[in-house]
Design a protein around this motif. Sequence first.
Motif, PDB file in Angstrom:
ATOM      1  N   THR A 269       0.862  -1.179   0.000  1.00  0.00           N
ATOM      2  CA  THR A 269       0.000   0.000   0.000  1.00  0.00           C
ATOM      3  C   THR A 269       0.897   1.227   0.000  1.00  0.00           C
ATOM      4  OG1 THR A 269      -1.777  -1.120   1.203  1.00  0.00           O
ATOM      5  CG2 THR A 269      -1.756   1.285   1.268  1.00  0.00           C
ATOM      6  N   HIS A 270       0.636   2.165  -0.923  1.00  0.00           N
ATOM      7  CA  HIS A 270       1.507   3.328  -1.056  1.00  0.00           C
ATOM      8  C   HIS A 270       0.755   4.607  -0.692  1.00  0.00           C
ATOM      9  CE1 HIS A 270       4.486   0.769  -2.954  1.00  0.00           C
ATOM     10  NE2 HIS A 270       3.562   0.329  -3.791  1.00  0.00           N
ATOM     11  N   LEU A 271       0.242   4.658   0.530  1.00  0.00           N
ATOM     12  CA  LEU A 271      -0.423   5.882   0.956  1.00  0.00           C
ATOM     13  C   LEU A 271       0.564   7.049   0.909  1.00  0.00           C
ATOM     14  CD1 LEU A 271      -2.601   4.802   4.011  1.00  0.00           C
ATOM     15  CD2 LEU A 271      -3.403   5.541   1.772  1.00  0.00           C
ATOM     16  N   PRO A 272       0.085   8.239   0.567  1.00  0.00           N
ATOM     17  CA  PRO A 272       0.985   9.395   0.482  1.00  0.00           C
ATOM     18  C   PRO A 272       1.391   9.888   1.860  1.00  0.00           C
ATOM     19  CG  PRO A 272      -1.261  10.094   0.181  1.00  0.00           C
ATOM     20  CD  PRO A 272      -1.294   8.580   0.259  1.00  0.00           C
ATOM     21  N   LEU A 273       2.166  10.962   1.860  1.00  0.00           N
ATOM     22  CA  LEU A 273       2.630  11.542   3.116  1.00  0.00           C
ATOM     23  C   LEU A 273       1.497  12.238   3.864  1.00  0.00           C
ATOM     24  CD1 LEU A 273       5.883  13.104   1.637  1.00  0.00           C
ATOM     25  CD2 LEU A 273       5.722  11.009   2.982  1.00  0.00           C
ATOM     26  N   PHE A 274       0.545  12.770   3.097  1.00  0.00           N
ATOM     27  CA  PHE A 274      -0.531  13.543   3.717  1.00  0.00           C
ATOM     28  C   PHE A 274      -1.763  13.507   2.820  1.00  0.00           C
ATOM     29  CE2 PHE A 274      -2.737  17.703   4.014  1.00  0.00           C
ATOM     30  CZ  PHE A 274      -3.170  17.636   5.338  1.00  0.00           C
TER      31      PHE A 274
END
Length: 287
Positions: A269-274
Amino acid sequence: MITSQDEALKKLQAVELGILEAIDVFCKKNDIKYFIDGGTALGAMRHQGFIPWDDDIDIGMLREDYDRFCELAADGLPEGFSLHTARNTEGYPALFAKVYKNGTVFENQEARESNTVMGIFVDVFPYDRLYDDPKLRSAQVNGASMAQKRSYLYYLSTISVLHKGLLGAIEKAGCSVLHQVERLRTKDPSVYQDLFDQSAPNPETGAVSQECLTLAWPNMSPFPVDEIFPTDEAEFEGLRFPVPRETDKYLTTMYGDWCKIPAPEDRHTHLPLFIDFGDGEQWGSGR
């Protein structure tokens, strides 16, 4: 503030699904043909929705539909959504379109480095027919790929590389140097989109085949157009969306044994920083 990655992922997926629904309505209204692409199509066929750990939605269109979509969607999308490309959005390194949910923020490393503000989005990829002649085809694919690479290198000094360890460190250092080179040699980054668009086939240049490929990421074998269109339909999160007609062939070409569930260590899963979801809830840490 959302603190659970699982909760953030589920909420992100829900917003993306809403964007896809808006695109679907818009395309039907304007007779624009599209299909859910890549991992989104894989999720539909294997999970009847999102791959549980996946965090984006991709759709594809043949070039003629893509160009019409970009023209009409520039100011014609349903209220609350907007089209973004390298031609209308400052600091935008991708040479394909995205549809944003207005009022949201999706801040990954790419957005931070290129100093652009991205919303939660759905990717829209053009699929171009390829030339029959092998030399013209090679120049077409390589030219588009190089334009996309140069665009990312212009905006980003930190690039994901293929290898780890010492070789990966060397690759990252090389990308950092190339970033500086691109910044020095290119005064107007719109040249990258111009170079990419030149890879669209021209019948006056040579015979055009009935095979197509998304030239932004030409890392797979071409697809016969008649294996994609006319499209079929598949369930995705309780709704139905168009998928390539020969879905099994399409997914096998792209992924091999697509029915096999990856091992836990290979599920990323590559959720962003914000993320700012636009409703008062946020995930991560802003800049």
